[in-house]
Design a protein around this motif. Sequence first.
Motif, PDB file in Angstrom:
ATOM      1  N   ARG A 187       0.843  -1.190   0.000  1.00 53.47           N
ATOM      2  CA  ARG A 187       0.000   0.000   0.000  1.00 53.47           C
ATOM      3  C   ARG A 187       0.883   1.247   0.000  1.00 53.47           C
ATOM      4  NH1 ARG A 187      -3.442  -0.166   5.186  1.00 53.47           N
ATOM      5  NH2 ARG A 187      -3.901   1.987   4.622  1.00 53.47           N
ATOM      6  N   VAL A 188       0.329   2.361  -0.475  1.00 53.75           N
ATOM      7  CA  VAL A 188       0.999   3.651  -0.356  1.00 53.75           C
ATOM      8  C   VAL A 188       0.801   4.147   1.072  1.00 53.75           C
ATOM      9  CG1 VAL A 188       1.074   6.045  -1.114  1.00 53.75           C
ATOM     10  CG2 VAL A 188       0.717   4.220  -2.787  1.00 53.75           C
ATOM     11  N   LEU A 189       1.910   4.411   1.756  1.00 50.33           N
ATOM     12  CA  LEU A 189       1.823   4.875   3.135  1.00 50.33           C
ATOM     13  C   LEU A 189       1.731   6.394   3.192  1.00 50.33           C
ATOM     14  CD1 LEU A 189       1.911   3.707   6.040  1.00 50.33           C
ATOM     15  CD2 LEU A 189       4.346   4.271   6.056  1.00 50.33           C
ATOM     16  N   ILE A 190       2.634   7.070   2.472  1.00 56.27           N
ATOM     17  CA  ILE A 190       2.620   8.534   2.378  1.00 56.27           C
ATOM     18  C   ILE A 190       2.874   8.884   0.921  1.00 56.27           C
ATOM     19  CG2 ILE A 190       3.635  10.698   3.177  1.00 56.27           C
ATOM     20  CD1 ILE A 190       4.626   9.216   5.647  1.00 56.27           C
ATOM     21  N   ALA A 191       1.934   9.567   0.285  1.00 59.54           N
ATOM     22  CA  ALA A 191       2.026   9.818  -1.155  1.00 59.54           C
ATOM     23  C   ALA A 191       3.214  10.703  -1.514  1.00 59.54           C
ATOM     24  CB  ALA A 191       0.727  10.444  -1.662  1.00 59.54           C
ATOM     25  N   ASN A 192       3.466  11.725  -0.704  1.00 60.14           N
ATOM     26  CA  ASN A 192       4.622  12.602  -0.950  1.00 60.14           C
ATOM     27  C   ASN A 192       5.201  13.023   0.392  1.00 60.14           C
ATOM     28  OD1 ASN A 192       6.558  14.392  -1.731  1.00 60.14           O
ATOM     29  ND2 ASN A 192       5.215  15.704  -2.954  1.00 60.14           N
ATOM     30  N   ALA A 193       6.163  12.248   0.871  1.00 62.37           N
ATOM     31  CA  ALA A 193       6.734  12.494   2.196  1.00 62.37           C
ATOM     32  C   ALA A 193       7.630  13.720   2.232  1.00 62.37           C
ATOM     33  CB  ALA A 193       7.512  11.264   2.650  1.00 62.37           C
ATOM     34  N   SER A 194       7.942  14.299   1.064  1.00 63.84           N
ATOM     35  CA  SER A 194       8.832  15.462   1.003  1.00 63.84           C
ATOM     36  C   SER A 194       8.128  16.775   1.309  1.00 63.84           C
ATOM     37  CB  SER A 194       9.453  15.567  -0.401  1.00 63.84           C
ATOM     38  OG  SER A 194      10.022  14.356  -0.805  1.00 63.84           O
ATOM     39  N   VAL A 195       6.808  16.790   1.316  1.00 65.35           N
ATOM     40  CA  VAL A 195       6.028  18.022   1.404  1.00 65.35           C
ATOM     41  C   VAL A 195       6.459  18.940   2.546  1.00 65.35           C
ATOM     42  CG1 VAL A 195       3.721  18.918   1.924  1.00 65.35           C
ATOM     43  CG2 VAL A 195       4.016  17.183   0.154  1.00 65.35           C
ATOM     44  N   PRO A 196       6.722  18.438   3.763  1.00 70.94           N
ATOM     45  CA  PRO A 196       7.089  19.370   4.840  1.00 70.94           C
ATOM     46  C   PRO A 196       8.343  20.194   4.552  1.00 70.94           C
ATOM     47  CG  PRO A 196       6.479  17.242   5.753  1.00 70.94           C
ATOM     48  CD  PRO A 196       6.564  17.052   4.266  1.00 70.94           C
ATOM     49  N   ALA A 197       9.231  19.695   3.673  1.00 66.54           N
ATOM     50  CA  ALA A 197      10.480  20.398   3.384  1.00 66.54           C
ATOM     51  C   ALA A 197      10.350  21.382   2.229  1.00 66.54           C
ATOM     52  CB  ALA A 197      11.586  19.389   3.084  1.00 66.54           C
ATOM     53  N   GLY A 198       9.176  21.462   1.607  1.00 61.95           N
ATOM     54  CA  GLY A 198       8.984  22.429   0.541  1.00 61.95           C
ATOM     55  C   GLY A 198       8.646  21.784  -0.785  1.00 61.95           C
ATOM     56  N   PRO A 199       8.369  22.590  -1.814  1.00 62.98           N
ATOM     57  CA  PRO A 199       7.876  22.066  -3.082  1.00 62.98           C
ATOM     58  C   PRO A 199       8.947  21.636  -4.078  1.00 62.98           C
ATOM     59  CG  PRO A 199       7.825  24.454  -3.106  1.00 62.98           C
ATOM     60  CD  PRO A 199       8.319  24.056  -1.742  1.00 62.98           C
ATOM     61  N   ASP A 200      10.166  22.113  -3.903  1.00 61.73           N
ATOM     62  CA  ASP A 200      11.192  21.915  -4.937  1.00 61.73           C
ATOM     63  C   ASP A 200      12.305  21.029  -4.387  1.00 61.73           C
ATOM     64  OD1 ASP A 200      12.374  22.128  -7.374  1.00 61.73           O
ATOM     65  OD2 ASP A 200      13.109  24.174  -7.105  1.00 61.73           O
ATOM     66  N   MET A 201      12.191  19.714  -4.625  1.00 62.18           N
ATOM     67  CA  MET A 201      13.116  18.758  -4.037  1.00 62.18           C
ATOM     68  C   MET A 201      14.208  18.327  -5.008  1.00 62.18           C
ATOM     69  SD  MET A 201      12.549  18.017  -0.870  1.00 62.18           S
ATOM     70  CE  MET A 201      12.048  19.705  -0.606  1.00 62.18           C
ATOM     71  N   GLY A 202      15.440  18.369  -4.531  1.00 59.63           N
ATOM     72  CA  GLY A 202      16.518  17.742  -5.277  1.00 59.63           C
ATOM     73  C   GLY A 202      16.581  16.260  -4.968  1.00 59.63           C
ATOM     74  N   LEU A 203      16.436  15.923  -3.671  1.00 60.56           N
ATOM     75  CA  LEU A 203      16.400  14.547  -3.208  1.00 60.56           C
ATOM     76  C   LEU A 203      15.099  14.344  -2.452  1.00 60.56           C
ATOM     77  CD1 LEU A 203      17.932  11.793  -2.690  1.00 60.56           C
ATOM     78  CD2 LEU A 203      18.609  12.801  -0.507  1.00 60.56           C
ATOM     79  N   PRO A 204      14.137  13.606  -3.033  1.00 64.31           N
ATOM     80  CA  PRO A 204      12.876  13.357  -2.322  1.00 64.31           C
ATOM     81  C   PRO A 204      13.115  12.550  -1.051  1.00 64.31           C
ATOM     82  CG  PRO A 204      12.704  12.788  -4.657  1.00 64.31           C
ATOM     83  CD  PRO A 204      14.150  12.996  -4.374  1.00 64.31           C
ATOM     84  N   ALA A 205      12.176  12.621  -0.135  1.00 66.52           N
ATOM     85  CA  ALA A 205      12.293  11.964   1.164  1.00 66.52           C
ATOM     86  C   ALA A 205      12.612  10.477   1.016  1.00 66.52           C
ATOM     87  CB  ALA A 205      11.007  12.145   1.949  1.00 66.52           C
ATOM     88  N   GLU A 206      13.683  10.040   1.697  1.00 67.63           N
ATOM     89  CA  GLU A 206      14.097   8.640   1.667  1.00 67.63           C
ATOM     90  C   GLU A 206      14.784   8.320   2.988  1.00 67.63           C
ATOM     91  OE1 GLU A 206      16.823   8.236  -1.614  1.00 67.63           O
ATOM     92  OE2 GLU A 206      18.492   9.007  -0.435  1.00 67.63           O
ATOM     93  N   GLY A 207      15.423   7.148   3.060  1.00 74.63           N
ATOM     94  CA  GLY A 207      16.139   6.768   4.272  1.00 74.63           C
ATOM     95  C   GLY A 207      15.216   6.498   5.441  1.00 74.63           C
TER      96      GLY A 207
END
Length: 522
Positions: A187-207
């Motif tokens: 299942r998808v747990l979090i569709a876009n986990a990068s959102v709290p850090a802003g809209p323009d990601m070089g490295l999307p949320a990982e680790g």
Amino acid sequence: MHNRYLKIISGVVILYAASLTAQSRDAHNPVIHADVPDMSMIRVGNTYYMSSTTMHMSPGVPVMKSEDLVNWELVNYAYDVLDTVDALTLTNGKNTYGRGSWASCLRYHNGMYYLSTFAQTTGKTHIYTTKDIEKGPWKAISFKPSYHDHTIFFDDDGKIYLIWGGGELRMVELKEDLSGVKEGTERVLIANASVPAGPDMGLPAEGSQLFKVNGKYYLFNIAWPKGGMRTVIVHRADKITGPYEGRVVLQDKGVAQGGLIDTPEGKWFAYLFRDYGAVGRIPYLVPVRWADGWPVLGVEGKVPETLDLPAGKGLIPSIADSDDFERKEGEPALPLVWQWNHNPDPDHWSLEDRKGFFRITTSRVDTTFLSARNTLTQRTIGPESAGTVSLDVSGMKEGDFAGLALLQKGYGMIGVRSEKGNKFICMVNAETGEPAEIKRIPLTQRTVYLKAECDFRDRKDEARFFYSLDGKQWSSLGNTLHMKYTLPHFMGYRFALFNYATENPGGHVDFDYFKISDRISK
């Protein structure tokens, strides 16, 4: 008189208490000034264990132990070899530099230790289990696919979950024997986990690393906004399935990726790492307090230089160490500080052929240092370090090259070439990506002493190379190596003992010792 005596005693007690407080705040960040990235950490009773990433090195997935969160020592590896495919054995023109096994997850559950990792090289997720994390043995389980930057979590209801991904984070349930994924559970747990850090990601949320504290689930991730720095994001939920709400919990010095650890006394820390140039990715500890059900990292949002923990005692001999290659009966062939560049060829290295010496015998013709087998390595350490070897070259064949290197894509070397019936001490600089012999001098004796010095202070990232004919008087050779951390190798520079043939296999060299120091000549 009595009151005066009490005042004196009280003063002594206050001074003593102040002294103890000062002593307890002797720990400094980074807690390890060496390449120990992607840490995963647990506490079992009063003992802490930590795993890390060493990618293309064998043995792999190092395990370290500490009693105080500051002073760590190597105690084991999860595997001797990850697999025997060509890329891992440096055969048929293949290699796995910068790949191999990546970020691991270390867990302890019902008396069993679980250490999982994943590998692009094999396309698999690998799980290792043992009841004795310091001595093993390990049971190995693997299955497809390779779940990127995953965390394993044993929930209170007996279910085992795995969370992974980049940007979009997904979750599956594992089978009870960890042999694979239960069908229909993804299942998808979090569709876009990068959102709290802003809209323009070089490295999307990982680790991803998941923890449960006071009944709530906390999922740690790292993201890297474009034009910004590595950032720690935490999502929390009342149920493991969500919904999750997220926030940035640290954005300072690029210190990020890791998770939570608590002490027996109830203190909390986040363990994270920082990209620090050529020495690699180095571990930091950040104090944590809790507010409104959220972990609050740092001191006023900053990574502190000092920590309320015991002082560090240095990385030698616990993380890096000298070796005279003398072995007593029952001792392992190689101490844990050593790792091979890729899988070793056991038929062509020895500590037995000549007692007290490490011998490398060439088994084939190679064109470059990076394709050579049986290159033996250990970490460089910061802020400065030097490695020295004594080398007997009398067994070399025409075309052989052997010596001491600093291993990365832009490597540097000082060694001995056998060429046209003569031997030469040579310095090679490959900082451009292509090796260039900078200087050579004739060698007319069988033993030579070689040294590489690394200056990582304030990210200076410079190395110099030296030779000696007697082990006492040293002369520099060649030019300065400007060390650069490169993504194709994805690893801090390593001291490396090497020997390879360019014309005729079968020659050998004998290393009498390797010495490491945390000081360089000024």
